[in-house]
Write a protein that holds these residues in place. Structure first.
Motif, PDB file in Angstrom:
ATOM      1  N   ARG A   4     124.517 -21.364 -80.389  1.00 19.14           N
ATOM      2  CA  ARG A   4     123.267 -20.582 -80.444  1.00 19.14           C
ATOM      3  C   ARG A   4     122.720 -20.523 -81.865  1.00 19.14           C
ATOM      4  NH1 ARG A   4     124.516 -15.677 -76.447  1.00 19.14           N
ATOM      5  NH2 ARG A   4     123.870 -16.730 -74.552  1.00 19.14           N
ATOM      6  N   SER A  48     123.322 -25.352 -77.111  1.00 22.58           N
ATOM      7  CA  SER A  48     123.736 -24.703 -75.868  1.00 22.58           C
ATOM      8  C   SER A  48     125.119 -25.186 -75.446  1.00 22.58           C
ATOM      9  CB  SER A  48     122.734 -25.009 -74.749  1.00 22.58           C
ATOM     10  OG  SER A  48     122.762 -26.396 -74.426  1.00 22.58           O
ATOM     11  N   CYS A  87     126.284 -18.255 -70.883  1.00 15.75           N
ATOM     12  CA  CYS A  87     126.073 -19.700 -70.757  1.00 15.75           C
ATOM     13  C   CYS A  87     126.007 -20.045 -69.275  1.00 15.75           C
ATOM     14  CB  CYS A  87     127.166 -20.483 -71.464  1.00 15.75           C
ATOM     15  SG  CYS A  87     128.817 -20.229 -70.832  1.00 15.75           S
TER      16      CYS A  87
END
Length: 120
Positions: free
Chosen positions: A64, A69, A92
């Motif tokens: 992040r 990601s 996530c």
């Protein structure tokens, strides 16, 4: 084709204190090599303790920070329960398969998926 800033990391075996450090080093190496999007294929992980969970949470936070990601793919029921109970699933995305995670990362479902696979 997935871009050069993404990788699928296939994790197998128990994810605990002994193996968590090795995974952490593998993930850090991916970031050093320019990967900003990671898919952790957990299909081969029958068990994960708090050490494994810590590695995942730490990686999510680090990704992040670089606008990246982390997606988790194919966790077993036992691992999925740990992820759900700790709220990791809210930080996530979790997919039924690595292919589904890659398709979501690509934002399209029509083309074949090509990606880098790194075994731990």
């Amino acid at each position: 084709m997935i871009s050069s800033d993404a990788a699928v990391i296939t994790v197998s075996g128990e994810l605990d204190t002994d193996t968590g450090l090795a995974l952490q080093h593998q993930l850090a190496g991916q970031v050093v090599h320019g990967r900003r999007h990671l898919v952790l294929d957990l299909e081969g992980v029958p068990f994960m303790d708090s050490s494994g969970l810590r590695v995942i949470v730490q990686t999510v936070n680090e990704m992040r920070n670089i606008d990246g990601s982390v997606s988790l793919a194919a966790p077993s029921q036992v691992v999925r329960r740990v992820l759900d109970l700790t709220g990791v699933g809210m930080t996530c995305r979790i997919f039924d398969s690595a292919d589904a995670a890659c398709e979501a990362l690509l934002g399209r479902k029509d083309e074949g998926t090509a990606y880098d696979t790194v075994d731990r």
